[in-house]
Design a protein around this motif. Structure first.
Motif, PDB file in Angstrom:
ATOM      1  N   ILE A   1      17.620  -2.588  33.447  1.00 30.93           N
ATOM      2  CA  ILE A   1      18.090  -1.439  34.307  1.00 30.93           C
ATOM      3  C   ILE A   1      18.539  -0.364  33.825  1.00 30.93           C
ATOM      4  O   ILE A   1      19.062  -0.392  32.648  1.00 30.93           O
ATOM      5  CB  ILE A   1      19.619  -2.170  34.849  1.00 30.93           C
ATOM      6  N   LEU A   2      17.708   0.903  34.059  1.00 25.23           N
ATOM      7  CA  LEU A   2      17.695   1.907  33.292  1.00 25.23           C
ATOM      8  C   LEU A   2      18.393   3.319  34.040  1.00 25.23           C
ATOM      9  O   LEU A   2      17.284   3.973  34.525  1.00 25.23           O
ATOM     10  CB  LEU A   2      16.226   2.318  32.812  1.00 25.23           C
ATOM     11  N   PRO A   3      19.375   3.461  33.963  1.00 26.80           N
ATOM     12  CA  PRO A   3      20.175   4.586  34.912  1.00 26.80           C
ATOM     13  C   PRO A   3      19.696   5.757  34.229  1.00 26.80           C
ATOM     14  O   PRO A   3      19.501   5.959  33.018  1.00 26.80           O
ATOM     15  CB  PRO A   3      21.387   4.434  34.481  1.00 26.80           C
ATOM     16  N   PRO A   4      19.262   6.816  35.112  1.00 31.24           N
ATOM     17  CA  PRO A   4      18.766   8.105  34.576  1.00 31.24           C
ATOM     18  C   PRO A   4      20.032   8.907  34.006  1.00 31.24           C
ATOM     19  O   PRO A   4      20.499  10.023  34.804  1.00 31.24           O
ATOM     20  CB  PRO A   4      18.569   8.844  35.975  1.00 31.24           C
ATOM     21  N   VAL A   5      20.392   8.374  32.770  1.00 35.14           N
ATOM     22  CA  VAL A   5      21.677   9.008  31.959  1.00 35.14           C
ATOM     23  C   VAL A   5      21.078  10.049  30.963  1.00 35.14           C
ATOM     24  O   VAL A   5      20.409   9.221  30.136  1.00 35.14           O
ATOM     25  CB  VAL A   5      22.607   7.999  31.655  1.00 35.14           C
ATOM     26  N   PRO A   6      21.271  11.201  31.218  1.00 36.79           N
ATOM     27  CA  PRO A   6      20.742  12.074  30.180  1.00 36.79           C
ATOM     28  C   PRO A   6      21.184  11.974  28.533  1.00 36.79           C
ATOM     29  O   PRO A   6      22.377  11.605  28.337  1.00 36.79           O
ATOM     30  CB  PRO A   6      20.835  13.595  30.606  1.00 36.79           C
ATOM     31  N   GLY A   7      20.389  12.034  27.775  1.00 38.56           N
ATOM     32  CA  GLY A   7      20.845  12.215  26.212  1.00 38.56           C
ATOM     33  C   GLY A   7      21.121  13.714  25.917  1.00 38.56           C
ATOM     34  O   GLY A   7      19.989  14.304  25.749  1.00 38.56           O
TER      35      GLY A   7
ATOM     36  N   LEU B   1      15.930  16.961  31.193  1.00 36.40           N
ATOM     37  CA  LEU B   1      16.590  15.766  31.549  1.00 36.40           C
ATOM     38  C   LEU B   1      15.765  14.829  32.185  1.00 36.40           C
ATOM     39  O   LEU B   1      15.954  13.477  31.917  1.00 36.40           O
ATOM     40  CB  LEU B   1      17.776  16.038  32.669  1.00 36.40           C
ATOM     41  N   VAL B   2      14.847  15.256  33.065  1.00 40.58           N
ATOM     42  CA  VAL B   2      13.831  14.239  33.759  1.00 40.58           C
ATOM     43  C   VAL B   2      12.979  13.536  32.887  1.00 40.58           C
ATOM     44  O   VAL B   2      12.612  12.282  33.065  1.00 40.58           O
ATOM     45  CB  VAL B   2      13.096  14.951  35.016  1.00 40.58           C
ATOM     46  N   ASP B   3      12.508  14.389  31.902  1.00 43.43           N
ATOM     47  CA  ASP B   3      11.570  13.816  30.859  1.00 43.43           C
ATOM     48  C   ASP B   3      12.317  12.779  29.997  1.00 43.43           C
ATOM     49  O   ASP B   3      11.485  11.853  29.572  1.00 43.43           O
ATOM     50  CB  ASP B   3      10.976  14.907  30.022  1.00 43.43           C
ATOM     51  N   HIS B   4      13.278  12.975  29.718  1.00 40.18           N
ATOM     52  CA  HIS B   4      14.194  12.201  28.982  1.00 40.18           C
ATOM     53  C   HIS B   4      14.101  10.698  29.367  1.00 40.18           C
ATOM     54  O   HIS B   4      13.609   9.775  29.117  1.00 40.18           O
ATOM     55  CB  HIS B   4      15.680  12.563  28.732  1.00 40.18           C
ATOM     56  N   THR B   5      14.578  10.556  30.956  1.00 32.46           N
ATOM     57  CA  THR B   5      14.509   9.473  31.587  1.00 32.46           C
ATOM     58  C   THR B   5      13.046   8.656  31.549  1.00 32.46           C
ATOM     59  O   THR B   5      12.700   7.802  31.553  1.00 32.46           O
ATOM     60  CB  THR B   5      15.363   9.665  33.077  1.00 32.46           C
TER      61      THR B   5
ATOM     62  N   MET C   1      12.061  13.965  41.654  1.00 34.00           N
ATOM     63  CA  MET C   1      11.473  14.483  40.665  1.00 34.00           C
ATOM     64  C   MET C   1      11.405  13.529  39.442  1.00 34.00           C
ATOM     65  O   MET C   1      10.014  13.731  38.755  1.00 34.00           O
ATOM     66  CB  MET C   1      12.591  15.464  40.020  1.00 34.00           C
ATOM     67  N   TYR C   2      12.018  12.215  39.628  1.00 37.82           N
ATOM     68  CA  TYR C   2      11.793  11.352  38.358  1.00 37.82           C
ATOM     69  C   TYR C   2      10.347  10.507  38.661  1.00 37.82           C
ATOM     70  O   TYR C   2       9.613  10.391  37.835  1.00 37.82           O
ATOM     71  CB  TYR C   2      12.849  10.260  38.400  1.00 37.82           C
ATOM     72  N   GLY C   3      10.210  10.258  39.834  1.00 34.52           N
ATOM     73  CA  GLY C   3       9.014   9.569  40.191  1.00 34.52           C
ATOM     74  C   GLY C   3       7.779  10.580  40.187  1.00 34.52           C
ATOM     75  O   GLY C   3       6.704   9.952  39.543  1.00 34.52           O
ATOM     76  N   VAL C   4       7.764  11.655  40.397  1.00 37.05           N
ATOM     77  CA  VAL C   4       6.724  12.612  40.348  1.00 37.05           C
ATOM     78  C   VAL C   4       6.186  12.659  38.952  1.00 37.05           C
ATOM     79  O   VAL C   4       5.287  12.506  38.612  1.00 37.05           O
ATOM     80  CB  VAL C   4       7.222  13.930  41.007  1.00 37.05           C
ATOM     81  N   ARG C   5       7.352  12.968  38.248  1.00 32.77           N
ATOM     82  CA  ARG C   5       7.168  13.152  36.752  1.00 32.77           C
ATOM     83  C   ARG C   5       6.432  11.894  36.214  1.00 32.77           C
ATOM     84  O   ARG C   5       5.473  12.114  35.144  1.00 32.77           O
ATOM     85  CB  ARG C   5       8.274  13.642  35.963  1.00 32.77           C
ATOM     86  N   ALA C   6       6.785  10.621  36.300  1.00 34.24           N
ATOM     87  CA  ALA C   6       6.285   9.415  35.797  1.00 34.24           C
ATOM     88  C   ALA C   6       4.775   9.364  36.179  1.00 34.24           C
ATOM     89  O   ALA C   6       4.221   9.053  35.366  1.00 34.24           O
ATOM     90  CB  ALA C   6       7.304   8.465  36.228  1.00 34.24           C
TER      91      ALA C   6
END
Ligand SMILES: Cc1cc2nc3c(=O)[nH]c(=O)nc-3n(C[C@H](O)[C@H](O)[C@H](O)COP(=O)(O)O)c2cc1C
Length: 171
Positions: A130-136, A147-151, A1-6
């Motif tokens: 180092i950017l962990p996918p931690v949601p804000g 959540l994905v968009d935030h990271t 999800m993260y890679g595709v969105r990026a």
């Protein structure tokens, strides 16, 4: 999800991108999403196989602004931390480091072992982000997509790429 969105956002922004996927990333794509490889290839400017060490991004002479490994397994993180450039992902990350370009890793694992943490510390000391996918949660996310968009937005921030993927604090 993260890679595709990026990749989607980079394409929307008109940013040239070169995609490399490990064999297990391809398997995870099929297991975790409904996206097909053809779609991902349509999002990037260039696609290289992970075994193709003759790809442009394998050389420091090939100009890039940097590299994002999103998501980054503990195995790939270890390869990068130890300079074991057997695959194109690891080689391109090593090149990004040696050429003093921006390298962002989005680690995907929990909990973390001391080995994982030591590898991350070693890389962070070299300037790797180092950017962990931690949601804000202050952005009050309404969906997984939020959540994905935030990271992804936080990754783009590292390259000063304008976006509206999340609402900035104080705006
Ligand atoms: C569905 C699935 C999910 C996985 N999730 C993770 C993960 O979140 N983090 C991780 O380090 N490995 C994970 N793995 C294991 C990696 O796929 C495995 O460590 C692989 O060697 C990673 O190699 P790569 O970095 O070359 O893709 C997962 C495997 C599968 C099948």
């Amino acid at each position: 999800m993260y890679g595709v969105r990026a990749l989607e956002v980079l394409q929307e922004r008109g940013v040239e991108s070169h995609l490399v996927m490990t064999e297990w990333a391809k398997k995870c794509l099929a297991m975790e999403t409904d996206f097909k490889m053809e779609y991902l290839k349509s999002l990037c400017t260039e696609y290289s196989d992970d075994s193709n060490l003759a790809s442009g991004i394998s050389s420091g002479t090939y100009r890039t602004d940097g590299m994002i490994v999103i998501p980054c397994s503990m195995k790939t993180l270890s390869s990068i931390a130890n300079g074991y450039d057997e695959t194109l992902v690891a080689r391109a990350a090593g090149v990004t480091l040696k050429e003093s370009r921006r390298l962002v890793l989005v680690p995907r694992e929990t909990p973390l072992t001391a080995i994982n943490l030591e590898n991350m510390l070693k890389l962070a000391r070299l300037g790797v982000v180092i950017l962990p996918p931690v949601p804000g949660f202050y952005t009050r996310p309404k969906s997984i997509a939020d959540l994905v968009d935030h990271t992804v937005g936080k990754c783009l921030d590292q390259f000063n790429i304008e976006h509206d993927l999340y609402k900035r604090w104080g705006t």
